[in-house]
Design an enzyme around this catalytic site. Structure first.
Site, PDB file in Angstrom:
ATOM      1  CD  GLU A   1      -7.658   0.322 -10.449  1.00  0.00           C
ATOM      2  OE1 GLU A   1      -7.157   0.997  -9.534  1.00  0.00           O
ATOM      3  OE2 GLU A   1      -7.154   0.204 -11.579  1.00  0.00           O
TER       4      GLU A   1
ATOM      5  NE  ARG B   1      -4.310   2.375   3.399  1.00  0.00           N
ATOM      6  CZ  ARG B   1      -4.811   2.186   2.169  1.00  0.00           C
ATOM      7  NH1 ARG B   1      -5.458   3.135   1.546  1.00  0.00           N
ATOM      8  NH2 ARG B   1      -4.672   1.033   1.560  1.00  0.00           N
TER       9      ARG B   1
ATOM     10  CE  LYS C   1      -7.036  -2.897  -4.809  1.00  0.00           C
ATOM     11  NZ  LYS C   1      -8.212  -2.520  -5.606  1.00  0.00           N
TER      12      LYS C   1
HETATM   13  P1  ATP Z   1      -4.739  -0.780  -2.074  1.00  0.00           P
HETATM   14  O1  ATP Z   1      -4.051   0.364  -1.399  1.00  0.00           O
HETATM   15  O2  ATP Z   1      -4.750  -2.049  -1.307  1.00  0.00           O
HETATM   16  O3  ATP Z   1      -4.306  -0.988  -3.482  1.00  0.00           O
HETATM   17  P2  ATP Z   1      -6.888   0.744  -2.980  1.00  0.00           P
HETATM   18  O4  ATP Z   1      -7.335   1.875  -2.130  1.00  0.00           O
HETATM   19  O5  ATP Z   1      -6.105   1.057  -4.174  1.00  0.00           O
HETATM   20  O6  ATP Z   1      -6.252  -0.348  -2.093  1.00  0.00           O
HETATM   21  P3  ATP Z   1      -9.459   0.316  -4.057  1.00  0.00           P
HETATM   22  O7  ATP Z   1      -9.947  -0.844  -4.839  1.00  0.00           O
HETATM   23  O8  ATP Z   1      -9.340   1.614  -4.739  1.00  0.00           O
HETATM   24  O9  ATP Z   1      -8.094  -0.120  -3.436  1.00  0.00           O
HETATM   25  O10 ATP Z   1     -10.291   0.480  -2.728  1.00  0.00           O
HETATM   26  C1  ATP Z   1     -11.690   0.470  -2.655  1.00  0.00           C
HETATM   27  C2  ATP Z   1     -12.108   1.158  -1.403  1.00  0.00           C
HETATM   28  O11 ATP Z   1     -11.572   0.499  -0.267  1.00  0.00           O
HETATM   29  C3  ATP Z   1     -11.612   2.588  -1.371  1.00  0.00           C
HETATM   30  O12 ATP Z   1     -12.678   3.413  -0.978  1.00  0.00           O
HETATM   31  C4  ATP Z   1     -10.526   2.578  -0.359  1.00  0.00           C
HETATM   32  O13 ATP Z   1     -10.455   3.799   0.316  1.00  0.00           O
HETATM   33  C5  ATP Z   1     -10.935   1.439   0.575  1.00  0.00           C
HETATM   34  N1  ATP Z   1      -9.766   0.849   1.213  1.00  0.00           N
HETATM   35  C6  ATP Z   1      -8.685   0.339   0.611  1.00  0.00           C
HETATM   36  N2  ATP Z   1      -7.764  -0.053   1.531  1.00  0.00           N
HETATM   37  C7  ATP Z   1      -8.305   0.196   2.736  1.00  0.00           C
HETATM   38  C8  ATP Z   1      -7.844   0.033   4.082  1.00  0.00           C
HETATM   39  N3  ATP Z   1      -6.652  -0.507   4.361  1.00  0.00           N
HETATM   40  N4  ATP Z   1      -8.671   0.415   5.084  1.00  0.00           N
HETATM   41  C9  ATP Z   1      -9.876   0.942   4.813  1.00  0.00           C
HETATM   42  N5  ATP Z   1     -10.358   1.128   3.588  1.00  0.00           N
HETATM   43  C10 ATP Z   1      -9.589   0.778   2.541  1.00  0.00           C
HETATM   44 MG    MG Z   2      -7.400   2.916  -4.975  1.00  0.00          MG
END
Ligand code: ATP
Ligand code: MG
Length: 766
Positions: A37, A263, A273
């Protein structure tokens, strides 16, 4: 697409995808996607996901799409889109033409919303937010059906269209899936699919005032793009049922499959984020690319390379169980990556002037200094000027040193790296009694390793020729392993000393360092020239210290060490570890800084530490296995011997399995499932197939023989064949016992439980 990822060790996702390809599922094709996102910069956790998604696709000759999951107008921004694209590219991955936006599907998504309504599978619900929550029930209580659930198709269609036209205020109603308010999975209790939000979207502008929710938009985006394997993190596990429901209910032709993995969590780091945005917005850091940030942009500015980040993602592997990876493993991987690519340079971070009184005033010698003193195959060098006045590091002098301080002190001598031996002859102090300058003499016959023998070597620069440089020493951003877990607020755990800015003196050749150029400052650490550098006034960021001073400093004192390369108490061993590059290589090589780190961190033998420090493949497995819970001693023994043997005989740089497999293998030995001989066999099979040890033990039916009857037969046979040895034992030669036990073990093909076998031999011999 990345070549690096093609060699990533296998994991349950890669195995699953390979099996699907073999079965010709989805026509044998593989299409993955990385769907961030655009509401912040990418971080190390995203790097794990990027390496996985792009890696899995490239392993199978497939493609990986980059998709902006942009269905929330309030938080998204084109700045983030550009940063995401830049960071994915920089990491070494290429989506080619396959750049997509969830916002590009708004029209299709709306049409499918109407289709769901027509099929009686969705309805418009006017419950207020509070009522909505109340009707939803709890984990232990069923939900209640909304009074709006029985609206007719026509009524719903009319309301949904008017939602789109903007006739209702934010929150006035939502489009909901009609599923099951009694489902044990809360996600299935008529979840909202569309909400009203009168907000400007960075791509669609004011065209829409209703926006689809993640659980609706994501799976359908996957379907539109023909995604075969939709890989996401474990928190979406409970959403998989809804994912499958939406795909089935909308009757879209392409059916993608969601698979979850754990994760990444890193110690001393926050990977969210939302939290990282707070650090930026509240100015705890200088921006998303602050070198202390675990963002890809921050790590790039810190001096990490894409290769190091990819190598780290390979080491941590992919699994379902949640674990926190020790940040020391990342730092180790960065050092390992930087060592062969960082030419050496001289820099003095806390300058203390030394006047060499027997050296000619105005004399300047240009000393040839090797860029790669540890690598005999690389001959490049530069000149460093030597003059009467030089700077050494304040930390390399003590007026009243402890017995084992092998650097400079009054009356004592040290070698200046690449140059002469000097002896301290005097100390000049200011009014406050602080040492401000040293007097010394040099031994003119000591260049090139000649002259008198000394214990220590220190780095230095010419005082008259050195360049002023700003050096930024970055330390961990947080003081606790799990920021916020105990304190309740991650910001309480911020390390107040995470940045120290020093006015340093560096060798003149660094005047031309370009932003992004990397160096190893001798005896200190790895550094990169920062974008803030001005001509003639470079700025260097410390990427990582030469050794891990953190763990030790932290264990000794409360609070983090401000500057890691300090290594008190300075032992003779430590003082000697920086080898004098001008001296001939000693026969019994002293421990390298890396070996010392390993020995001290893991309490393993010096020989093991030395071996591991020289063998990155074995070392990666060792450290990863310890991170995964293996006892360090056993892991070191296995990695230095059998693992190294396998790597060498197969001419491999890295094993085809994840380090935690080594931990599992040791656990199988410890629980008595396999003997040490079988451990070797299983290890060989792991190298052969890339499978984990438990899978191999099961598949091959390997198990040590603990059946007394079977063992007894072997013992009887061996004793009968060695009657003279038995006679010698009975005549009083106790030494024969060990040999007989050895023979019985051999006769069992190494498969016997050694303890049982030796007990049995003893019993039989009486
Ligand atoms: P955050 O929790 O940091 O806000 P998010 O999951 O909301 O991260 P996205 O932009 O939706 O952020 O993530 C894009 C992709 O990266 C998703 O498929 C998510 O599962 C993966 N992702 C995010 N954080 C991690 C992590 N710590 N380890 C592995 N994959 C991750
Ligand atoms: Mg997300």
């Amino acid at each position: 697409m990345s070549e690096a990822s093609a060699h990533a060790p296998s994991d349950f996702i890669r195995d699953m995808v390979a099996a699907d390809v073999a079965k010709k599922k989805h026509g044998g094709k593989v299409t993955t996607r990385f769907p961030p996102e655009p509401n912040g910069y990418l971080h190390m956790g995203h790097a794990k996901s990027i390496c996985l998604n792009f890696g899995v696709a490239s392993d199978q000759g497939g493609v990986c799409h980059l998709r902006m999951d942009d269905t929330n107008p309030a938080t998204e921004d084109p700045e983030y889109v550009a940063a995401i694209q830049r960071d994915v590219k920089w990491l070494g991955f290429d989506w080619g033409e396959k750049m997509f936006y969830a916002s590009g599907y708004y029209e299709q998504l709306f049409e499918l919303g109407e289709k769901l309504i027509r099929l009686g599978r969705a309805y418009v619900c006017d419950l207020s937010e509070d009522a909505f929550a109340e009707y939803r029930g709890t984990i232990s209580e069923h939900g209640k059906e909304s009074p709006f659930r029985s609206r007719t198709v026509d009524e719903n269609l009319d309301l949904f269209r008017r939602m789109r036209k903007g006739e209702f205020k934010d929150g006035a109603c939502v489009l909901r899936a009609k599923i099951d308010m009694t489902s044990p999975n809360m996600k299935m209790r008529d979840p909202p699919l569309y909400r009203i939000k009168h907000a400007h979207h960075y791509r669609t502008g004011d065209a829409w005032c209703i926006y689809p929710l993640y659980d609706y938009a994501h799976c359908l985006s996957d379907s539109f793009e023909g995604i075969t394997h939709s890989l996401c993190t474990m928190e979406f596990e409970s959403a998989r049922e809804l994912y499958d429901w939406v795909i089935a209910a909308t009757e879209v032709p392409w059916v993608p499959r969601q698979t979850e993995f754990a994760r990444l969590n890193l110690s001393y780091t926050v990977l969210s984020k939302r939290k990282l945005l707070q650090l930026v917005e509240e100015s705890h850091v200088a921006g998303w690319d602050d070198p202390r940030m675990p963002t890809i942009a921050g790590m790039r500015r810190r001096g990490y390379t894409p290769e190091a980040i990819r190598a780290f993602c390979g080491k941590i592997g992919v699994a379902k169980n949640l674990s926190t990876v020790d940040i020391a493993l990342l730092e180790y991987t960065v050092r390992e990556d930087l060592n062969p690519r960082s030419p050496r340079a001289l820099a003095v971070l806390r300058p203390l002037k030394v006047v060499i009184e027997n050296y000619g005033e105005g004399d300047v010698e240009e000393i040839d200094a090797a860029y790669w003193p540890d690598d005999a195959t690389r001959k490049e060098s530069r000149k460093v000027p030597f003059t009467r006045e030089i700077f050494i590091d304040h930390d390399d002098f003590m007026e009243a040193p402890p017995k084992d301080f092998y650097r400079l002190s009054p009356g004592k001598s040290v070698r200046l790296w690449y140059a002469y031996v000097i002896t301290c002859t005097g100390v000049v102090k200011d009014a406050g009694g602080n040492v401000v300058e040293l007097r010394a003499t040099y031994d003119k016959d000591s260049r090139g390793g000649g002259g008198k023998k000394v214990d220590g070597t220190v780095h230095w620069v010419s005082a008259s020729c050195a360049l002023d440089a700003e050096v930024r020493i970055y330390d961990r951003l947080f003081t606790t392993e799990n920021p916020g877990v105990e304190s309740g607020d991650f910001k309480i755990d911020l390390n107040p000393k995470s940045l120290t800015v020093l006015s340093a003196k560096v060798e003149p050749s660094l005047a031309t360092a370009n932003a992004g150029e990397r160096f190893q400052f001798a005896r200190i650490g790895y550094f990169v020239a920062d974008d803030d550098s001005k001509p003639g006034h470079p700025v260097f960021n410390r990427t990582v210290a030469l050794k891990d001073g953190w763990g030790k400093a932290n264990a000794r004192a409360a609070g983090p060490a401000s500057i890691a390369p300090k290594e008190p108490p300075v032992s003779k061993r430590a003082a000697k570890d920086g080898r004098d590059p001008t001296a001939p290589p000693p026969s019994a090589a002293p421990l390298s800084p890396e070996a010392i780190r390993l020995r001290d961190t893991y309490a393993i033998t010096a020989d093991e530490a030395r071996t591991l420090a020289l063998e990155p493949g074995a070392l990666g497995l060792f450290e990863g296995a310890v991170v995964a819970g293996a006892p360090a001693k056993a892991a070191a023994a296995l990695c230095c011997n059998d693992v190294l043997g396998e790597l060498r005989s197969r001419k491999l740089d890295a094993a085809p399995f994840v380090p935690s497999a080594i931990a599992e293998l040791l656990a199988l030995g410890a629980e008595g499932t396999i003997s040490s001989k079988l451990t070797k066999d299983v290890l060989a099979a792991m190298f052969e197939s890339g499978d984990g040890p438990r899978a191999i033990v099961e598949k091959k039916g390997i198990r040590q023989i603990s059946d007394a009857g079977a063992l007894e037969a072997i013992v009887d046979k061996v004793l009968a064949e060695n009657a003279d040895a038995v006679a010698r034992y009975r005549a009083g030669n106790a030494n024969v016992m060990g040999a007989l036990v050895g023979l019985t073990m051999k006769a069992s093909g190494g498969k016997a439980n050694p303890k049982l076998m030796s007990d049995l031999v003893k019993k039989k011999l009486g």
